[in-house]
Write an enzyme that holds these catalytic residues in place. Structure first.
Site, PDB file in Angstrom:
ATOM      1  N   LYS A  11     -10.652   3.271  15.250  1.00 52.24           N
ATOM      2  CA  LYS A  11     -12.058   3.712  15.421  1.00 52.24           C
ATOM      3  C   LYS A  11     -12.776   2.799  16.390  1.00 52.24           C
ATOM      4  CE  LYS A  11     -13.865   0.113  12.961  1.00 52.24           C
ATOM      5  NZ  LYS A  11     -14.773  -0.913  13.439  1.00 52.24           N
ATOM      6  N   PRO A  95      -3.895  -2.910  17.920  1.00 54.27           N
ATOM      7  CA  PRO A  95      -3.959  -4.361  17.813  1.00 54.27           C
ATOM      8  C   PRO A  95      -4.595  -4.807  16.485  1.00 54.27           C
ATOM      9  CG  PRO A  95      -4.647  -3.657  19.992  1.00 54.27           C
ATOM     10  CD  PRO A  95      -4.515  -2.406  19.162  1.00 54.27           C
ATOM     11  N   VAL A  96      -4.069  -5.895  15.946  1.00 56.94           N
ATOM     12  CA  VAL A  96      -4.492  -6.390  14.625  1.00 56.94           C
ATOM     13  C   VAL A  96      -5.757  -7.250  14.758  1.00 56.94           C
ATOM     14  CG1 VAL A  96      -3.707  -7.869  12.708  1.00 56.94           C
ATOM     15  CG2 VAL A  96      -2.095  -6.326  13.829  1.00 56.94           C
ATOM     16  N   ALA A  97      -6.648  -7.161  13.754  1.00 54.09           N
ATOM     17  CA  ALA A  97      -7.906  -7.945  13.711  1.00 54.09           C
ATOM     18  C   ALA A  97      -8.683  -7.849  15.026  1.00 54.09           C
ATOM     19  CB  ALA A  97      -7.631  -9.414  13.350  1.00 54.09           C
ATOM     20  N   ALA A  98      -8.862  -6.625  15.497  1.00 52.64           N
ATOM     21  CA  ALA A  98      -9.474  -6.417  16.816  1.00 52.64           C
ATOM     22  C   ALA A  98     -10.775  -5.626  16.739  1.00 52.64           C
ATOM     23  CB  ALA A  98      -8.478  -5.692  17.716  1.00 52.64           C
ATOM     24  N   LEU A 100     -10.950  -2.652  15.457  1.00 51.88           N
ATOM     25  CA  LEU A 100     -10.591  -1.241  15.651  1.00 51.88           C
ATOM     26  C   LEU A 100     -10.225  -0.554  14.339  1.00 51.88           C
ATOM     27  CD1 LEU A 100      -8.428  -1.797  18.856  1.00 51.88           C
ATOM     28  CD2 LEU A 100     -10.771  -0.932  18.742  1.00 51.88           C
ATOM     29  N   GLY A 102      -7.709  -0.982  12.281  1.00 51.78           N
ATOM     30  CA  GLY A 102      -6.292  -0.643  12.086  1.00 51.78           C
ATOM     31  C   GLY A 102      -5.831  -0.787  10.636  1.00 51.78           C
ATOM     32  N   SER A 104      -7.637  -0.989   7.885  1.00 51.35           N
ATOM     33  CA  SER A 104      -8.386  -0.067   7.008  1.00 51.35           C
ATOM     34  C   SER A 104      -7.831   1.346   7.130  1.00 51.35           C
ATOM     35  CB  SER A 104      -9.864  -0.030   7.389  1.00 51.35           C
ATOM     36  OG  SER A 104     -10.412  -1.310   7.301  1.00 51.35           O
ATOM     37  N   ASP A 137     -14.494  -0.130   5.866  1.00 52.58           N
ATOM     38  CA  ASP A 137     -14.169   0.923   6.834  1.00 52.58           C
ATOM     39  C   ASP A 137     -13.218   1.980   6.273  1.00 52.58           C
ATOM     40  OD1 ASP A 137     -15.675  -0.228   8.836  1.00 52.58           O
ATOM     41  OD2 ASP A 137     -13.988  -1.282   9.760  1.00 52.58           O
TER      42      ASP A 137
HETATM   43  O1  C5P Z   1     -15.241  -4.756   3.812  1.00 52.87           O
HETATM   44  P1  C5P Z   1     -14.438  -5.638   4.678  1.00 52.87           P
HETATM   45  O2  C5P Z   1     -13.197  -6.161   4.003  1.00 52.87           O
HETATM   46  O3  C5P Z   1     -14.129  -5.095   6.019  1.00 52.87           O
HETATM   47  O4  C5P Z   1     -15.348  -6.900   4.927  1.00 52.87           O
HETATM   48  C1  C5P Z   1     -14.879  -8.151   5.376  1.00 52.87           C
HETATM   49  C2  C5P Z   1     -16.016  -9.140   5.289  1.00 52.87           C
HETATM   50  O5  C5P Z   1     -17.018  -8.794   6.248  1.00 52.87           O
HETATM   51  C3  C5P Z   1     -16.741  -9.164   3.955  1.00 52.87           C
HETATM   52  O6  C5P Z   1     -16.143 -10.051   3.070  1.00 52.87           O
HETATM   53  C4  C5P Z   1     -18.131  -9.631   4.351  1.00 52.87           C
HETATM   54  O7  C5P Z   1     -18.139 -11.020   4.524  1.00 52.87           O
HETATM   55  C5  C5P Z   1     -18.328  -9.017   5.721  1.00 52.87           C
HETATM   56  N1  C5P Z   1     -19.052  -7.728   5.653  1.00 52.87           N
HETATM   57  C6  C5P Z   1     -20.429  -7.731   5.418  1.00 52.87           C
HETATM   58  N2  C5P Z   1     -21.102  -6.547   5.341  1.00 52.87           N
HETATM   59  C7  C5P Z   1     -20.477  -5.371   5.535  1.00 52.87           C
HETATM   60  C8  C5P Z   1     -19.093  -5.340   5.801  1.00 52.87           C
HETATM   61  C9  C5P Z   1     -18.411  -6.541   5.852  1.00 52.87           C
HETATM   62  O8  C5P Z   1     -21.024  -8.802   5.263  1.00 52.87           O
HETATM   63  N3  C5P Z   1     -21.179  -4.247   5.479  1.00 52.87           N
END
Ligand code: C5P
Length: 296
Positions: A11, A95-98, A100, A102, A104, A137
């Site tokens: 995405k 790509p990982v941790a980008a 995008l 992936g 999720s 996501d």
């Molecule tokens: O939900 P996800 O695992 O992608 O989130 C990773 C981190 O990003 C969360 O632990 C939080 O620190 C931060 N986050 C946030 N608010 C969001 C989404 C993510 O603070 N709406």
């Protein structure tokens, strides 16, 4: 059915507004998701031994319980007392941790795939409830729509019935950016500018409805001017070299350029596949990972 193959798309976030920090530590946000045709592939094979086995050649993707695909399968087994197992082959192209989505997307594909393979009969709403425990996501990818607005944590999804298909050039620097760190840097910068811990973090309102309206009209130049990401300053603060990348793309004079999600991926909107190929060709002289992608 014993075997299943699913594509797991990536995405982009065409707009990402951070509204305020919530009591649970997450941020309330408004985002516009676009699904793109850069896809991982997952092959599922039902087994009888109850085990979850992940095959993946990518060096940075764990094969054990640290993998979101594994987590999604284990969650379904625990929740519904499933005795069947699964062997999952994950072919990574995203790509990982980008920024995008992936991982999720892979988690969402696993929930969708095992719902079929293990004949669980769960609705999309039920899968979304499970999915959001694995990442904000994940529900977008369970919705399986090309366009959607995400609110609250980004996990409340309103799919949009837009026929628009855009071309993009996407540059993915070889940097791992962790979402948590970016939101941390975002919060720190807000505290230092406002001096108030609890103050609302919103910028002047950018209305997602304007962007949707312009998307519906397929007005590519205007779409470019409306791209925005509130996390940009935080991303660049963590990795200052990324501002150069964005400037380089901006110099190509192709309208809007934007970071996706928490970065480090940068994308632009172009008029056509032809223009996308030309822009990609010039960027490939400087960057290794340049993709031409389209709404999917
Ligand atoms: O939900 P996800 O695992 O992608 O989130 C990773 C981190 O990003 C969360 O632990 C939080 O620190 C931060 N986050 C946030 N608010 C969001 C989404 C993510 O603070 N709406």
């Amino acid at each position: 059915m014993k075997r299943l193959r699913l594509l797991s798309p990536a995405k982009l976030n065409l707009l990402l507004k951070v509204n305020f920090k919530r009591p649970d530590g997450y941020h309330d946000l408004t985002t516009l998701f676009e699904r793109i045709d850069l896809c991982d592939e997952l092959f599922f094979e039902r087994t009888k031994d109850g085990r979850i086995t992940i095959d993946c050649q990518h060096p940075h993707v764990p094969r054990g319980p640290g993998n979101l695909v594994y987590k999604a399968a284990a969650l379904l087994q625990d929740k519904f007392g499933i005795c069947q197992g699964v062997r999952i082959n994950l072919k990574k192209n995203i790509p990982v941790a980008a920024g995008l989505g992936g991982g999720s997307g892979n988690a969402a594909a696993t929930l969708l795939g095992l719902n079929q393979l293990w004949k669980l009969g769960l609705s999309k709403a039920q899968l979304m409830t499970l999915g959001r425990t694995m990442g904000s996501d994940v529900p977008f990818f369970i919705a399986q729509s090309s366009w959607a607005v995400g609110t609250q944590r980004g996990d409340q999804i309103q799919s949009l019935s837009l026929k628009t298909k855009l071309w993009h050039v996407l540059v993915v620097p070889r940097l791992k950016v962790h979402t948590k760190d970016v939101f941390g840097a975002f919060l720190a910068s807000k505290k230092s500018t406002t001096g108030a811990r609890t103050k609302m973090l919103t910028k002047p309102k950018v209305n997602v409805n304007i962007l949707i309206h312009v998307l519906r009209k397929n007005d590519v130049p205007r779409i470019g001017t409306l791209l925005s990401n509130d996390l940009e300053t935080a991303i660049v603060k963590l990795h200052p070299q990324l501002s150069k990348l964005k400037e380089k793309i901006e110099k190509l004079d192709i309208g809007g350029v934007c970071f996706s999600g928490s970065g480090p991926s940068v994308f632009c909107v172009v008029r056509s596949q032809k223009q996308a190929r030309a822009v990609a060709q010039s960027l490939r002289r400087m960057y290794a990972r340049v993709f031409v992608v389209r709404t999917y």
